[in-house]
Design a protein around this motif. Structure first.
Motif, PDB file in Angstrom:
ATOM      1  N   ARG A   1       0.824  -1.215   0.000  1.00  0.00           N
ATOM      2  CA  ARG A   1       0.000   0.000   0.000  1.00  0.00           C
ATOM      3  C   ARG A   1       0.857   1.263   0.000  1.00  0.00           C
ATOM      4  O   ARG A   1       0.575   2.224  -0.740  1.00  0.00           O
ATOM      5  CB  ARG A   1      -0.941  -0.008   1.206  1.00  0.00           C
ATOM      6  CG  ARG A   1      -2.045  -1.047   1.119  1.00  0.00           C
ATOM      7  CD  ARG A   1      -3.084  -0.828   2.204  1.00  0.00           C
ATOM      8  NE  ARG A   1      -2.542  -1.117   3.530  1.00  0.00           N
ATOM      9  CZ  ARG A   1      -2.623  -2.308   4.132  1.00  0.00           C
ATOM     10  NH1 ARG A   1      -3.219  -3.313   3.526  1.00  0.00           N
ATOM     11  NH2 ARG A   1      -2.121  -2.476   5.337  1.00  0.00           N
ATOM     12  N   LEU A   2       1.906   1.279   0.819  1.00  0.00           N
ATOM     13  CA  LEU A   2       2.759   2.462   0.899  1.00  0.00           C
ATOM     14  C   LEU A   2       3.501   2.702  -0.417  1.00  0.00           C
ATOM     15  O   LEU A   2       3.675   3.849  -0.848  1.00  0.00           O
ATOM     16  CB  LEU A   2       3.767   2.303   2.045  1.00  0.00           C
ATOM     17  CG  LEU A   2       3.189   2.407   3.460  1.00  0.00           C
ATOM     18  CD1 LEU A   2       4.257   2.051   4.497  1.00  0.00           C
ATOM     19  CD2 LEU A   2       2.635   3.803   3.731  1.00  0.00           C
ATOM     20  N   THR A   3       3.943   1.627  -1.062  1.00  0.00           N
ATOM     21  CA  THR A   3       4.664   1.768  -2.329  1.00  0.00           C
ATOM     22  C   THR A   3       3.735   2.268  -3.425  1.00  0.00           C
ATOM     23  O   THR A   3       4.104   3.137  -4.230  1.00  0.00           O
ATOM     24  CB  THR A   3       5.301   0.431  -2.738  1.00  0.00           C
ATOM     25  OG1 THR A   3       6.144  -0.037  -1.680  1.00  0.00           O
ATOM     26  CG2 THR A   3       6.148   0.593  -3.998  1.00  0.00           C
ATOM     27  N   VAL A   4       2.513   1.736  -3.473  1.00  0.00           N
ATOM     28  CA  VAL A   4       1.529   2.210  -4.447  1.00  0.00           C
ATOM     29  C   VAL A   4       1.257   3.701  -4.226  1.00  0.00           C
ATOM     30  O   VAL A   4       1.249   4.495  -5.175  1.00  0.00           O
ATOM     31  CB  VAL A   4       0.215   1.403  -4.348  1.00  0.00           C
ATOM     32  CG1 VAL A   4      -0.903   2.081  -5.145  1.00  0.00           C
ATOM     33  CG2 VAL A   4       0.428  -0.014  -4.851  1.00  0.00           C
ATOM     34  N   ARG A   5       1.066   4.076  -2.974  1.00  0.00           N
ATOM     35  CA  ARG A   5       0.789   5.477  -2.653  1.00  0.00           C
ATOM     36  C   ARG A   5       1.949   6.377  -3.077  1.00  0.00           C
ATOM     37  O   ARG A   5       1.754   7.452  -3.650  1.00  0.00           O
ATOM     38  CB  ARG A   5       0.538   5.613  -1.149  1.00  0.00           C
ATOM     39  CG  ARG A   5      -0.026   6.969  -0.732  1.00  0.00           C
ATOM     40  CD  ARG A   5      -0.267   6.983   0.767  1.00  0.00           C
ATOM     41  NE  ARG A   5      -1.060   5.830   1.190  1.00  0.00           N
ATOM     42  CZ  ARG A   5      -1.101   5.385   2.444  1.00  0.00           C
ATOM     43  NH1 ARG A   5      -0.394   5.967   3.378  1.00  0.00           N
ATOM     44  NH2 ARG A   5      -1.854   4.345   2.737  1.00  0.00           N
TER      45      ARG A   5
ATOM     46  N   LEU B   1       4.212   5.815  -5.422  1.00  0.00           N
ATOM     47  CA  LEU B   1       4.314   5.889  -6.876  1.00  0.00           C
ATOM     48  C   LEU B   1       3.196   6.720  -7.482  1.00  0.00           C
ATOM     49  O   LEU B   1       3.382   7.370  -8.515  1.00  0.00           O
ATOM     50  CB  LEU B   1       4.320   4.476  -7.462  1.00  0.00           C
ATOM     51  CG  LEU B   1       5.573   3.649  -7.154  1.00  0.00           C
ATOM     52  CD1 LEU B   1       5.388   2.193  -7.586  1.00  0.00           C
ATOM     53  CD2 LEU B   1       6.798   4.250  -7.821  1.00  0.00           C
ATOM     54  N   ARG B   2       2.036   6.725  -6.848  1.00  0.00           N
ATOM     55  CA  ARG B   2       0.923   7.533  -7.362  1.00  0.00           C
ATOM     56  C   ARG B   2       1.198   9.030  -7.220  1.00  0.00           C
ATOM     57  O   ARG B   2       0.549   9.833  -7.887  1.00  0.00           O
ATOM     58  CB  ARG B   2      -0.371   7.157  -6.634  1.00  0.00           C
ATOM     59  CG  ARG B   2      -0.986   5.873  -7.166  1.00  0.00           C
ATOM     60  CD  ARG B   2      -2.249   5.505  -6.441  1.00  0.00           C
ATOM     61  NE  ARG B   2      -2.871   4.335  -7.077  1.00  0.00           N
ATOM     62  CZ  ARG B   2      -3.813   3.596  -6.508  1.00  0.00           C
ATOM     63  NH1 ARG B   2      -4.251   3.899  -5.297  1.00  0.00           N
ATOM     64  NH2 ARG B   2      -4.323   2.560  -7.144  1.00  0.00           N
ATOM     65  N   HIS B   3       2.147   9.380  -6.356  1.00  0.00           N
ATOM     66  CA  HIS B   3       2.510  10.791  -6.194  1.00  0.00           C
ATOM     67  C   HIS B   3       3.845  11.116  -6.870  1.00  0.00           C
ATOM     68  O   HIS B   3       4.389  12.196  -6.673  1.00  0.00           O
ATOM     69  CB  HIS B   3       2.565  11.149  -4.706  1.00  0.00           C
ATOM     70  CG  HIS B   3       1.219  11.143  -4.044  1.00  0.00           C
ATOM     71  ND1 HIS B   3       0.262  12.098  -4.300  1.00  0.00           N
ATOM     72  CD2 HIS B   3       0.656  10.269  -3.174  1.00  0.00           C
ATOM     73  CE1 HIS B   3      -0.824  11.831  -3.599  1.00  0.00           C
ATOM     74  NE2 HIS B   3      -0.619  10.731  -2.907  1.00  0.00           N
TER      75      HIS B   3
ATOM     76  N   GLU C   1       2.104  10.453 -11.640  1.00  0.00           N
ATOM     77  CA  GLU C   1       0.825  11.002 -11.188  1.00  0.00           C
ATOM     78  C   GLU C   1       0.003  11.615 -12.323  1.00  0.00           C
ATOM     79  O   GLU C   1      -1.192  11.291 -12.473  1.00  0.00           O
ATOM     80  CB  GLU C   1       1.051  12.030 -10.072  1.00  0.00           C
ATOM     81  CG  GLU C   1      -0.246  12.561  -9.482  1.00  0.00           C
ATOM     82  CD  GLU C   1      -0.004  13.456  -8.277  1.00  0.00           C
ATOM     83  OE1 GLU C   1      -0.962  13.669  -7.506  1.00  0.00           O
ATOM     84  OE2 GLU C   1       1.128  13.952  -8.103  1.00  0.00           O
ATOM     85  N   PRO C   2       0.576  12.482 -13.160  1.00  0.00           N
ATOM     86  CA  PRO C   2      -0.248  13.038 -14.250  1.00  0.00           C
ATOM     87  C   PRO C   2      -0.668  11.995 -15.274  1.00  0.00           C
ATOM     88  O   PRO C   2      -1.752  12.092 -15.854  1.00  0.00           O
ATOM     89  CB  PRO C   2       0.664  14.106 -14.871  1.00  0.00           C
ATOM     90  CG  PRO C   2       2.044  13.790 -14.414  1.00  0.00           C
ATOM     91  CD  PRO C   2       1.912  13.125 -13.095  1.00  0.00           C
ATOM     92  N   LEU C   3       0.161  10.982 -15.495  1.00  0.00           N
ATOM     93  CA  LEU C   3      -0.206   9.944 -16.453  1.00  0.00           C
ATOM     94  C   LEU C   3      -1.402   9.141 -15.953  1.00  0.00           C
ATOM     95  O   LEU C   3      -2.291   8.780 -16.732  1.00  0.00           O
ATOM     96  CB  LEU C   3       0.991   9.013 -16.702  1.00  0.00           C
ATOM     97  CG  LEU C   3       2.198   9.645 -17.392  1.00  0.00           C
ATOM     98  CD1 LEU C   3       3.342   8.648 -17.501  1.00  0.00           C
ATOM     99  CD2 LEU C   3       1.820  10.165 -18.774  1.00  0.00           C
ATOM    100  N   GLU C   4      -1.438   8.877 -14.644  1.00  0.00           N
ATOM    101  CA  GLU C   4      -2.585   8.162 -14.100  1.00  0.00           C
ATOM    102  C   GLU C   4      -3.825   9.051 -14.128  1.00  0.00           C
ATOM    103  O   GLU C   4      -4.939   8.586 -14.413  1.00  0.00           O
ATOM    104  CB  GLU C   4      -2.291   7.679 -12.682  1.00  0.00           C
ATOM    105  CG  GLU C   4      -3.356   6.716 -12.178  1.00  0.00           C
ATOM    106  CD  GLU C   4      -2.973   6.027 -10.885  1.00  0.00           C
ATOM    107  OE1 GLU C   4      -3.249   4.819 -10.765  1.00  0.00           O
ATOM    108  OE2 GLU C   4      -2.419   6.693  -9.991  1.00  0.00           O
TER     109      GLU C   4
END
Length: 254
Positions: free
Chosen positions: A214-218, A220-222, A227-230
Motif C-alpha cells: 500500500r505504501l509503495t503504491v501510494r 508511486l501515485r505521487h 501522477e499526471p499519467l494516471e
C-alpha cells in the motif's frame, strides 16, 4: 468467445502512443479489480478468460492489460499454462524493439517470477525486482522508464506471502538489533511499513507485507512523472498480493 493469445510468426499488435491515448480516462471506469480464480476453474473457462491481445488492435487500456494478467494468473493457478511468446520467432520479432504490456515491481524472491506467475513470455513485461519492493531513486527511475518511455499502461506493485526480507526486518526491529552491512538499508526502507502494521492484530509479517504494498503504491501515485499519467487515464498503478501456497494474485490489497 475469445481464444487465448496465440504464439505466431507474425508480429503482434503492438501498443503505440496513439493507441494508448485512445483509451483515455474512460477505461478506468471499468469493473473492480479481481482476485485470481481458484485452481478448480475449468481449462475451458480459463481459455475463454484470456483476451487476445495479439489479435486485436483496439486501445491497449490499463483495464484491458489488467484482465490479460488476471487471465494469465488463472492459468498458472490451474496448471494450464500456454507459455506465450517463448519461441525463436518471438525472440526475433522483439530483437529490434520492445513493447511490453505492463511493468511489474516485485520482490526478488525466487518463488515469485512475474513472467511465470502471469503466464507471459519474451517482451511482455518490464520487471523491476528488489527485496520486498524496497524503493529508492534508481529503482523509481526504472519504474518511471517503464511507464513513460516504454508506454506500459499498467504498473503492478506485487508483494507476496511469507516474504523473507519482511520477516528479516520484523525480527530485526522487534529484537532491537542492527542489521549487518547494507541490510540495514533494507531495514530502514521497510521501517515505515513495519510501523504502519505494528498496531494491526494478526500475523505481523503478513500485515507488514500488505502495508509495504500500500505504501509503495501510494508513493508511486505521487511520483512527478506517474501522477499526471494516471490522472489522464494513460496509466494505472495497482497493488497486488501473491500467495505462495495457491499461486493466486489478489489485486484487492487497498
Amino acid at each position: 468467445m475469445h481464444e487465448p493469445p496465440q504464439v505466431s510468426q507474425a508480429a503482434p499488435c503492438l501498443p503505440t502512443r496513439r493507441r494508448l491515448l485512445a483509451g483515455g480516462a474512460a477505461a478506468l471506469a471499468a469493473a473492480p479489480l479481481l482476485a485470481a480464480a481458484p485452481a478448480s476453474d475449468s481449462y475451458a473457462a480459463t481459455r475463454r478468460a484470456a483476451p487476445p491481445i495479439d489479435d486485436a488492435c483496439g486501445p491497449l487500456t490499463p483495464e484491458r492489460v489488467l484482465k490479460y494478467l488476471v487471465a494469465g494468473n488463472r492459468r498458472w493457478v490451474s496448471g494450464r499454462l500456454v507459455h506465450p511468446h517463448q519461441t525463436v520467432a518471438r525472440r526475433e520479432a522483439v530483437a529490434a524493439e520492445q513493447h511490453p504490456l505492463a511493468t511489474v515491481f516485485s520482490c526478488i524472491d525466487s518463488r515469485v517470477p512475474p513472467e511465470i506467475v502471469f503466464d507471459q513470455g519474451v517482451g511482455d513485461l518490464f520487471v523491476v525486482r528488489t527485496a520486498a519492493q524496497t524503493n529508492d531513486g534508481l529503482v523509481q527511475g526504472a519504474v518511471e522508464y517503464g511507464i513513460e518511455e516504454a508506454l506500459t499502461p499498467l504498473l503492478v506493485v506485487m508483494g507476496h506471502q511469507r516474504c523473507g526480507a519482511v520477516s528479516f526486518v520484523v525480527e530485526t526491529l522487534n529484537a532491537g538489533r542492527e542489521a549487518p552491512a547494507h541490510l540495514e538499508d533494507v531495514v530502514e526502507a521497510l521501517r515505515p511499513a513495519y510501523e504502519a502494521a505494528k498496531p494491526i492484530p494478526g500475523d505481523q509479517v503478513d500485515n507488514t507485507v500488505r502495508a509495504q504494498i500500500r505504501l509503495t503504491v501510494r508513493q508511486l501515485r505521487h511520483d512527478a512523472i506517474l501522477e499526471p499519467l494516471e490522472a489522464e487515464g494513460r496509466a494505472r498503478i495497482v497493488g497486488a498480493y501473491y500467495s505462495l501456497d495457491t499461486g493466486a494474485v489478489d489485486f484487492r490489497v487497498e
